[in-house]
Structure formats: structure tokens, C-alpha cells
Scaffold this active site. Structure first.
Site, PDB file in Angstrom:
ATOM      1  CB  SER A 135      -1.039  -0.005   1.327  1.00 58.01           C
ATOM      2  OG  SER A 135      -0.055  -0.205   2.355  1.00 58.01           O
ATOM      3  CD  GLU A 136       4.761  -0.523   1.260  1.00 56.21           C
ATOM      4  OE1 GLU A 136       5.080  -1.219   1.912  1.00 56.21           O
ATOM      5  OE2 GLU A 136       4.028  -0.725   0.325  1.00 56.21           O
TER       6      GLU A 136
END
Length: 271
Positions: A135-136
């Protein structure tokens, strides 16, 4: 070690490491990174330990980096951030190269660095309730520190998709792309783990450590004269080793090898 990590060792020498920040979905902060690193160093050096199981307390495996911790670090200097990132990189390296078989049990959400932890383990079992996400990029970040391990697990093509889309990966899709080895109903996760552990405990400890190192030696290498010579040297060394002689002798003598005798040791629980 600290109370963000729980450690138990059973009479067989199976160590269980539990990420213990359930109220924060077992998200990383500096204390958890330090505690897990210390535990892995301890277990890697302990001859009693035959295998290591990694799991998380509560509903999640690990939500990756703790956002409050990340916010604090964003206010620090570049040098401080480099030092902090190096500690996480060291943790991933310790787990990936641990000279013991490792088994991740993913019972719930594994996001960001949680995916990295799973990819560093030798075997990953996921419950059908598990979810994965890199999800960065949605936070303006990248999965930099964990990227070597994730790419090794799922390949560059899949990594290019999931690094950039940050899509949630359901468990059966995780199985398809090589992120996990098995998906089972949540109620059967521990039973499936026990089957894997039973198989692991049949192997010779030194041979298992050497076999893991053999994978790292061969990964991405062209099969040339140098690699052939090195692999030949390693099997010759193993045949002449104490374990090699014991294993062959046990097989020919139709008896269990010495390492299959349970090590009698009291269960331990360390915080």
C-alpha cells in the site's frame, strides 16, 4: 527483547514468535523492530531451535509501518531516517537468512512491511481470511526495504502491478502469484502449520541451513563452471559431514536418525 514480541519454545524446539501489538494491528515501530531483531538473533544462534513460526496477535498479521512512528520519523533528519531504514533492512535480512526453517502464519491483514515479513519466510500459510496489500504508494512512499524479498517471491511482472496499484490481494490470488504456499480455512491454519512442522522436523538441522543457503547461491545465477564446481564442493562436504554419515547410516540401518529424537526441554515463554 520487549513486550511487543512474544516468544515461546516447545519441547520439540519449535519457536513461535508472535507480533504483539494487536491494538495497532501489529504495525512496526522502533520497539517492535528491535524486539524482533533481537529474538531472531537469539533463535538463530540457539542449537535447540529447529524451526521458527511467525504470526501476529489479534485480527491482523501486520499492518506494516506504524503511521505515528512514520510521521515522527518524517520530521527527523535524513541521516536519522537512513539509520532507521537500516534497522528495518537488517530485520528483513535476519529473517530471510535465518539458519533455521521459518514458517509464517498469516491469519488476517498483511500490509506493506507485513507482506515483506511473509516473503522473508521459507513457508507461508494463509487463512482464507487473510488479505495482502503493498500500500505504500498511496501514502507517497515505496516498498523499498522489502522490495528484494517481495520481487523474489512474486517476480518482477507481478511486483510492477502490485507495487503501483496498491490493490488488495485476496488469499487465493496471493497463492496464484507465489506470495503464499497454501490457503486454508481459518479454523484449519494451525493444523496445517503442524503438518509443515512435522515435515520440517524430519530433516537434519545443519542440512536444512545448508539447503537454504544453496537457494541463495543459485538464485539468479547462470549455470556455469564456477557454479557447478561450488555445488559439487558443497555436496561432497555434506556427504562427509557428521549429519551426512548419520543420515545415510540410519537409512541403511533402517532406524531413525539422531536428530529425529525429541529434544526434551521445558517450554519457555519470554517477553
Amino acid at each position: 527483547m520487549n513486550d511487543t514480541i512474544l516468544l515461546q519454545i516447545d519441547p520439540r524446539g519449535v519457536a513461535r514468535l508472535t507480533l504483539n501489538r494487536p491494538e495497532r494491528h501489529n504495525a512496526f515501530d522502533d520497539a517492535l523492530i528491535a524486539g524482533l531483531s533481537a529474538a531472531l538473533e537469539e533463535l538463530g544462534a540457539d542449537p535447540r531451535v529447529r524451526a521458527v513460526v511467525l504470526t501476529g496477535a489479534g485480527r491482523s498479521f501486520s499492518a506494516g509501518a506504524d503511521l505515528d512512528w512514520m510521521r515522527r520519523m518524517a520530521e527527523h533528519s535524513h541521516q536519522d531516517n537512513l539509520a532507521d531504514a537500516a534497522k528495518l533492512a537488517r530485520l528483513m535480512h535476519l529473517l530471510a537468512r535465518l539458519p533455521k526453517p521459518t514458517l509464517a502464519l498469516v491469519q488476517g491483514a498483511a500490509y506493506g512491511g507485513g507482506v515483506g515479513l511473509a516473503c522473508c519466510c521459507d513457508v507461508v500459510l494463509a487463512a482464507d481470511t487473510a488479505r495482502f496489500c503493498l500500500s505504500e504508494v498511496r501514502l507517497g512512499l515505496t516498498p523499498a526495504t522489502i522490495s528484494p524479498y517481495v520481487v523474489a517471491a512474486i517476480g518482477a511482472r507481478q511486483a510492477r502491478r502490485y507495487f503501483t496499484t496498491a490493490e488488495v490481494i485476496p488469499p487465493h490470488r496471493a497463492l496464484e502469484i507465489g506470495l503464499v504456499h497454501e490457503v486454508v480455512p481459518a479454523a484449519e491454519l494451525e493444523a496445517e502449520a503442524e503438518k509443515v512442522l512435522e515435515a520440517l522436523l524430519q530433516g537434519a538441522p545443519g542440512a536444512q541451513a545448508a539447503a537454504k543457503d544453496l537457494v541463495f547461491l543459485c538464485e539468479g545465477r547462470v549455470v556455469d563452471e564456477a557454479l557447478s564446481a561450488e555445488t559439487g564442493r558443497r555436496i561432497a562436504e555434506r556427504r562427509a559431514s557428521e549429519e551426512g554419515r548419520e543420515g545415510l547410516g540410519a537409512f541403511l540401518g533402517k532406524r531413525p536418525p539422531s536428530w529425529r529424537i525429541l529434544q526434551r526441554m521445558p517450554p519457555e515463554r519470554m517477553n
